[in-house]
Write a protein that holds these residues in place. Structure first.
Motif, mmCIF file in Angstrom:
data_model
loop_
_atom_site.group_PDB
_atom_site.id
_atom_site.type_symbol
_atom_site.label_atom_id
_atom_site.label_comp_id
_atom_site.label_asym_id
_atom_site.label_seq_id
_atom_site.Cartn_x
_atom_site.Cartn_y
_atom_site.Cartn_z
ATOM 1 N N GLY A 1 0.781 -1.240 0.000
ATOM 2 C CA GLY A 1 0.000 0.000 0.000
ATOM 3 C C GLY A 1 0.807 1.283 0.000
ATOM 4 O O GLY A 1 0.278 2.354 0.293
ATOM 5 N N GLY B 1 2.050 2.827 -2.517
ATOM 6 C CA GLY B 1 1.848 3.652 -3.709
ATOM 7 C C GLY B 1 2.610 3.154 -4.930
ATOM 8 O O GLY B 1 2.827 3.905 -5.890
ATOM 9 N N THR B 2 2.988 1.886 -4.928
ATOM 10 C CA THR B 2 3.806 1.343 -6.021
ATOM 11 C C THR B 2 3.066 1.354 -7.362
ATOM 12 O O THR B 2 3.626 1.753 -8.385
ATOM 13 N N THR B 3 1.811 0.903 -7.334
ATOM 14 C CA THR B 3 1.081 0.849 -8.602
ATOM 15 C C THR B 3 0.806 2.259 -9.120
ATOM 16 O O THR B 3 0.878 2.519 -10.326
ATOM 17 N N THR B 4 0.532 3.173 -8.196
ATOM 18 C CA THR B 4 0.318 4.572 -8.600
ATOM 19 C C THR B 4 1.575 5.076 -9.321
ATOM 20 O O THR B 4 1.495 5.722 -10.369
ATOM 21 N N TYR C 1 -6.529 0.936 -12.440
ATOM 22 C CA TYR C 1 -6.072 2.324 -12.457
ATOM 23 C C TYR C 1 -6.087 2.923 -13.869
ATOM 24 O O TYR C 1 -6.060 4.138 -14.036
ATOM 25 N N ASN D 1 7.567 7.743 -0.871
ATOM 26 C CA ASN D 1 6.279 8.309 -1.266
ATOM 27 C C ASN D 1 5.682 9.073 -0.091
ATOM 28 O O ASN D 1 6.008 8.815 1.059
ATOM 29 N N ARG D 2 4.843 9.978 -0.394
ATOM 30 C CA ARG D 2 4.212 10.860 0.615
ATOM 31 C C ARG D 2 5.308 11.486 1.484
ATOM 32 O O ARG D 2 5.213 11.490 2.722
ATOM 33 N N PRO E 1 5.674 13.718 -3.384
ATOM 34 C CA PRO E 1 4.820 14.367 -2.379
ATOM 35 C C PRO E 1 3.454 13.689 -2.242
ATOM 36 O O PRO E 1 3.063 12.911 -3.114
ATOM 37 N N GLY F 1 -0.224 13.626 -2.851
ATOM 38 C CA GLY F 1 -1.034 14.298 -3.886
ATOM 39 C C GLY F 1 -2.485 14.437 -3.480
ATOM 40 O O GLY F 1 -3.342 14.695 -4.334
HETATM 41 N N1 LIG Z 1 1.581 10.280 -3.151
HETATM 42 C C1 LIG Z 1 0.301 9.937 -2.933
HETATM 43 N N2 LIG Z 1 -0.603 10.876 -2.522
HETATM 44 C C2 LIG Z 1 -1.881 10.545 -2.286
HETATM 45 N N3 LIG Z 1 -2.389 9.322 -2.427
HETATM 46 C C3 LIG Z 1 -1.559 8.353 -2.840
HETATM 47 C C4 LIG Z 1 -0.181 8.604 -3.115
HETATM 48 N N4 LIG Z 1 0.387 7.455 -3.520
HETATM 49 C C5 LIG Z 1 -0.595 6.507 -3.496
HETATM 50 N N5 LIG Z 1 -1.761 7.041 -3.098
HETATM 51 C C6 LIG Z 1 -3.036 6.343 -2.888
HETATM 52 O O1 LIG Z 1 -2.779 5.253 -2.005
HETATM 53 C C7 LIG Z 1 -3.549 4.125 -2.342
HETATM 54 C C8 LIG Z 1 -2.627 2.913 -2.540
HETATM 55 O O2 LIG Z 1 -1.829 3.151 -3.683
HETATM 56 P P1 LIG Z 1 -1.328 1.971 -4.614
HETATM 57 O O3 LIG Z 1 -2.432 1.068 -5.005
HETATM 58 O O4 LIG Z 1 -0.534 2.607 -5.681
HETATM 59 O O5 LIG Z 1 -0.385 1.227 -3.589
HETATM 60 P P2 LIG Z 1 0.395 -0.144 -3.793
HETATM 61 O O6 LIG Z 1 1.681 -0.007 -3.073
HETATM 62 O O7 LIG Z 1 0.442 -0.509 -5.219
HETATM 63 O O8 LIG Z 1 -0.583 -1.135 -3.017
HETATM 64 P P3 LIG Z 1 -0.583 -2.735 -3.043
HETATM 65 O O9 LIG Z 1 0.436 -3.142 -2.004
HETATM 66 O O10 LIG Z 1 -1.992 -3.067 -2.651
HETATM 67 O O11 LIG Z 1 -0.224 -3.163 -4.430
HETATM 68 C C9 LIG Z 1 -4.330 4.492 -3.579
HETATM 69 O O12 LIG Z 1 -5.620 4.893 -3.203
HETATM 70 C C10 LIG Z 1 -3.570 5.690 -4.149
HETATM 71 O O13 LIG Z 1 -4.441 6.561 -4.814
#
Ligand SMILES: Nc1ncnc2c1ncn2[C@@H]1O[C@H](COP(=O)(O)OP(=O)(O)OP(=O)(O)O)[C@@H](O)[C@H]1O
Ligand SMILES: [Mg+2]
Length: 426
Positions: free
Chosen positions: A185, A187-190, A222, A349-350, A379, A381
């Motif tokens: 969680g 934010g990797t996929t983002t 996404y 991230n963040r 940052p 977002g």
């Molecule tokens: N920099 C950011 N600012 C605000 N929201 C963010 C940011 N990065 C990610 N998010 C939000 O956090 C949530 C998780 O992001 P994401 O799915 O990319 O995580 P992940 O690491 O791929 O999760 P997983 O481990 O489930 O694969 C999503 O709702 C995404 O919109």
């Protein structure tokens, strides 16, 4: 009852009231272990289904009663481990008679699943069944075949490549960027989706995004793309992958980014071997200048292949204890196994804002205590990021001025410059 079908209402063996022609049949050594499947079969076929052992179905398929069969559902667990060859033969005979097969697997090895899918089974579902998936699967099987062969959207993408891209499809040797969440969680996929989008948007390189987070990959969500059934077929038989089947599995997002999503079925991560992953990456590199991979957080045997294949391996983290501890474990594993990781770069991230002095101090302490350099910071977002994800659009479309989008755009430019410089040196 020997060699006779046990009718849908399990335990109901009064042959006198059997009047319904049989439409479907489950096959396996112990259907009673698949309670949820029994419910789904009754919901879909009422009384018009039955259950047979593998040895019995062969004979049944030759009988008159089998003429009304529309579907075989193989309910397999490790109790069927010795029957895989026989199961493959039944799947093949059924396919010859135009009867589709679905495999519902409670606990069978990826190798066995691979063989059965190759024998001609149409669909695979894990057990317990994901909500609504059995019905969706039957609908897909019953959907009329498209009248014309599917035209790969890739052809649109590959043909008009900018003149700066000299090599043709299948002859490139692209760079690989792996995005690996060092905790769930973070934010990797983002990052993977938006980075791939920004790299493609520069217009000088062809880019392919591959979702290797096979179980819970959300790239398709996404970017609002389908999860094509061709994906599972390819993943279960990577040996047979060729330029054509690889292209057929791709979809184009926007007009520039090609995407290989994760499958719609929940599959075990070890459905892929190290060689499978190497082969998939090799074919993707031969078609694209840049291949971006969204990797699962879980470490699997082929995680090492990703690290070895990556030009740049982005380790994604939050500034928290969870990420810090996972980094320590991950790096210890790499050191213990003597796996090189010069290409590993950390992304926070963040990350704290410029004015957040406390946050910046925390980040500095974290990097010092772990002995790592933080290469990129992204940052927060705000809710606009989740909003873009939910709408199936990249930030560049949904929120082009978002600070996270701007930073990922800068990151894409920096990585692109590095890759170009490396190529020039080579
Ligand atoms: N920099 C950011 N600012 C605000 N929201 C963010 C940011 N990065 C990610 N998010 C939000 O956090 C949530 C998780 O992001 P994401 O799915 O990319 O995580 P992940 O690491 O791929 O999760 P997983 O481990 O489930 O694969 C999503 O709702 C995404 O919109
Ligand atoms: Mg993810």
């Amino acid at each position: 009852m020997e060699n006779e079908i046990l009718w849908g209402n399990m335990g109901h063996d009064n042959q006198d009231d059997i009047i319904t022609p049989i439409r479907a049949c489950t096959v396996g050594s112990n259907i009673l272990q698949f309670e949820h499947l029994i419910d789904e079969m009754e919901l879909t076929f009422g009384d018009a289904w039955g259950d047979l052992q593998v040895a019995e179905i062969v004979q049944f398929l030759t009988q008159e009663d089998a003429k009304t069969l529309e579907l075989l559902v193989f309910a397999l667990s490790n109790a069927d481990a010795n029957d895989h060859e026989a199961i493959c033969q039944v799947v093949q005979s059924a396919a010859t008679a135009n009867i589709p097969s679905i495999v519902v697997a409670a606990d069978i090895s990826p190798a066995a699943l691979h063989k059965i899918m190759r024998a001609g089974a149409q669909e695979f579902l894990p057990y317990p069944l994901p909500e609504g998936e059995m019905q969706a699967c039957i609908q897909r099987i019953n959907a009329p075949a498209p009248s014309a062969p599917e035209v790969s959207p890739m052809t649109d993408m590959v043909e008009p490549l900018p003149s700066t891209v000299k090599a043709g499809p299948g002859t490139k040797n692209g760079d690989v960027i792996v995005c690996h969440g060092l905790a769930g969680g973070v934010g990797t996929t983002t990052l993977a989706v938006n980075l791939a989008w920004e790299l493609a948007a520069q217009g000088t390189s062809s880019v392919c995004l591959i979702d290797l987070d096979l179980q819970f990959g959300s790239v398709a969500t996404y970017l609002d793309l389908d999860r094509k059934s061709a994906i599972l077929q390819l993943l279960t038989d990577i040996d047979a992958i060729d330029d054509h089947s690889f292209r057929q599995a791709l979809q184009v997002s926007g007009d520039k980014l090609s995407v290989f999503t994760s499958p719609k079925e929940l599959v075990p991560l070890d459905i892929l071997t190290n060689d499978d992953v190497k082969k998939l990456i090799a074919i993707a590199k031969s078609h694209f200048d840049i291949v971006v991979i969204d990797a699962p957080t879980t470490i699997v045997s082929w995680s090492q292949v990703l690290l070895e294949e990556a030009t740049t391996y982005l380790g994604m983290m939050d500034i928290d204890m969870r990420s810090a501890q996972n980094i320590m474990r991950y790096v210890s594993l790499l050191e213990a196994e003597k796996i090189g990781y010069n290409n590993l770069r950390y992304v926070v991230n963040r990350a704290p804002k410029f004015t957040d002095l406390n946050g910046k101090t925390r980040m500095k302490r974290l990097s010092e205590s772990l002995g790592i350099e933080i290469d990129f910071t992204l940052p927060d977002g705000s809710k606009h990021v989740a909003h873009a994800c939910d709408h199936g659009e990249p930030l560049a479309i949904q929120a082009p001025k978002n600070p996270l989008r701007k930073e990922i755009e800068k990151m894409a430019k920096a990585l692109m410059d590095e890759m170009t410089n490396l190529q020039n040196v080579a």
